[in-house]
Design a protein around this motif. Structure first.
Motif: not given
Ligand SMILES: [Zn+2]
Length: 463
Positions: A285, A297-298, A331-332, A359
């Motif tokens: 992501h 991340d990430d 994504e987060e 990830d």
């Molecule tokens: Zn992540």
């Protein structure tokens, strides 16, 4: 002669058994995988790409200016890698406004009265105090059982969830999953009983005062009270103080949700030479939290995924299936990119034969873990001998990745997650310490090569 004829079926069964259990004997596969690792460890570009992403763009929260810069960088980097096709796929993302101006302090009276300034970070998607200072007596609970037992005492109070990360879990992801419920649901559970705000002990393996952020999930039945992460040492300090005197917390923050904004999955493809309509998706992501640089991340997963295009070109390998690299949006704090990708795949009747996500940090790769049918798993697990020389010690069950989860739910696509060594990941996950300097070049490149090797095996053996 008679005897030989009678034994022929047995001989065939033995051959089949041998073929199934000793696939590592395929010398072309072994040689190609060695080429993949040799190239990546000596001439790979992932580390330099990560440096650019972290130092020239930095954090890239959904909807922020930096997110758009990261999208443009991702598209250009795919083109530089000579993807056959590079494009954007639009989606809408939630926009959390966070000015990083939260202030938290504690005061206590008595003989040894005092004041403590507490390093604090608002949890993602949380509402703040609207810039006003609020104040309340601190109530410390260690878990939901204690919260329920004290439910009559919570009105107007500021609750600290002091649930420690279970350090006895050798797989730190299990420790994370165990503790993260307080970050996700703690605010609403306390708001139900009239609490004014919550402080969360960071979901972290480290002993320090760096708060770790992450999403909060409000239950719409209750008020959206402020939710703030504090470091593990401050959490312990407050818990000790609260056993001796009444502690008052003062808290001020301004975070809030704005209207959704357009964002994009960034996609780059190598067209399949034999089955261009069949797709192997590889990704991570692109968004990150707004503290640190989102290096592990990430950013790591992003540059490793892009690296597959470089690797296959460099070793002169043309995949039979289309290899599609996806830098997922959001994504987060919303997963809108992953959901959009699966929706588009459904709308276009795409055939996805597998999806792989990185990830879990850019540390040394140790395993791949897959969610798939038993039959597919048998084949997947049989590839371990090809990867063992490079530090992969397990092809496990379960796992995948948040962004590729929707493909599995919609189409039962086999999904696979890269599992690097996880002992240091939760020291810096979602924290200001997740910066480029925390990533090791060799470890990052081993992960990229392992992903390329797995894609090569899927491309040749199917799943
Ligand atoms: Zn992540």
């Amino acid at each position: 002669m008679m005897n030989r004829k009678v034994n022929q079926p047995l001989f065939l069964v033995a051959c089949l058994f041998f073929a199934q259990h000793y696939t590592a004997q395929n010398s072309t596969h072994t040689a190609t995988i060695k080429k993949i690792f040799d190239y990546t460890l000596t001439r790979g570009k992932a580390y330099d790409n990560l440096h650019y992403l972290c130092k020239n763009i930095g954090q890239r929260l959904s909807g922020s200016k930096a997110m758009y810069l990261a999208e443009a960088w991702g598209l250009q980097t795919m083109k530089n890698a000579k993807a056959d096709n590079a494009y954007l796929q639009q989606c809408l993302v939630p926009v959390w406004q966070h000015k990083k101006d939260e202030k938290v302090s504690a005061t206590w009276s008595g003989e040894k009265g005092g004041k403590l300034k507490i390093a604090a970070v608002a949890l993602g998607n949380s509402e703040g105090t609207g810039g006003k200072t609020i104040q309340g007596t601190l109530v410390v609970v260690h878990n939901y059982e204690e919260l329920e037992a004290k439910h009559n005492e919570l009105a107007g109070k500021i609750i600290l969830y002091n649930y420690p990360f279970d350090q006895t879990r050798i797989n730190t992801f299990n420790g994370y999953r165990d503790a993260v419920t307080y970050r996700g649901s703690g605010a609403s559970r306390a708001a139900k009983y009239g609490a004014a705000a919550v402080l969360i002990r960071s979901v972290s393996t480290a002993a320090d005062n760096h708060p770790h952020t992450g999403s909060v999930r409000y239950n719409d039945s209750f008020p959206r009270i402020p939710a703030i992460a504090i470091g593990t040492m401050h959490a312990d300090q407050l818990a000790t103080l609260a056993t001796k005197s009444e502690v008052t917390i003062k808290l001020k923050s301004t975070s809030t949700m704005l209207a959704d904004a357009p964002a994009h999955n960034v996609i780059g493809e190598i067209k399949g030479s034999l089955y261009p309509e069949k797709i192997i998706t590889v990704g991570g992501h692109l968004d990150s939290w707004d503290i640190g640089e989102g290096a592990h991340d990430d950013g790591a997963g992003i540059v490793q995924s892009i690296e597959l295009i470089n690797i296959f070109h460099a070793i002169g390998y043309t995949p039979k299936h289309t290899v599609r690299v996806v830098l997922f949006a959001n994504e987060e704090n919303g997963l809108r990119g992953g959901n959009k990708y699966a929706d588009e795949a459904a709308a276009k009747n795409e055939i996805h034969i597998a999806a792989i996500e990185s990830d879990a940090g850019g540390f040394s790769p140790r395993a791949f873990n897959g969610t798939m049918s038993e039959e597919q798993y048998m084949k997947f697990a049989s590839w371990l001998p090809y990867l063992k020389p490079y530090g992969i010690t397990d092809m496990g069950k379960g796992g995948g990745g948040a962004d590729i989860g929707p493909l599995q739910q919609k189409f039962k696509t086999p999904i696979i997650g890269l599992s690097p060594d996880g002992q240091r990941y939760f020291d810096l996950h979602h924290c200001k310490t997740d910066v480029f300097e925390a990533v090791n070049k060799r470890e990052l490149h081993l992960g990229a090569a392992a992903m390329a090797a797995l894609v090569y095996l899927i491309d040749n053996e199917g799943l």
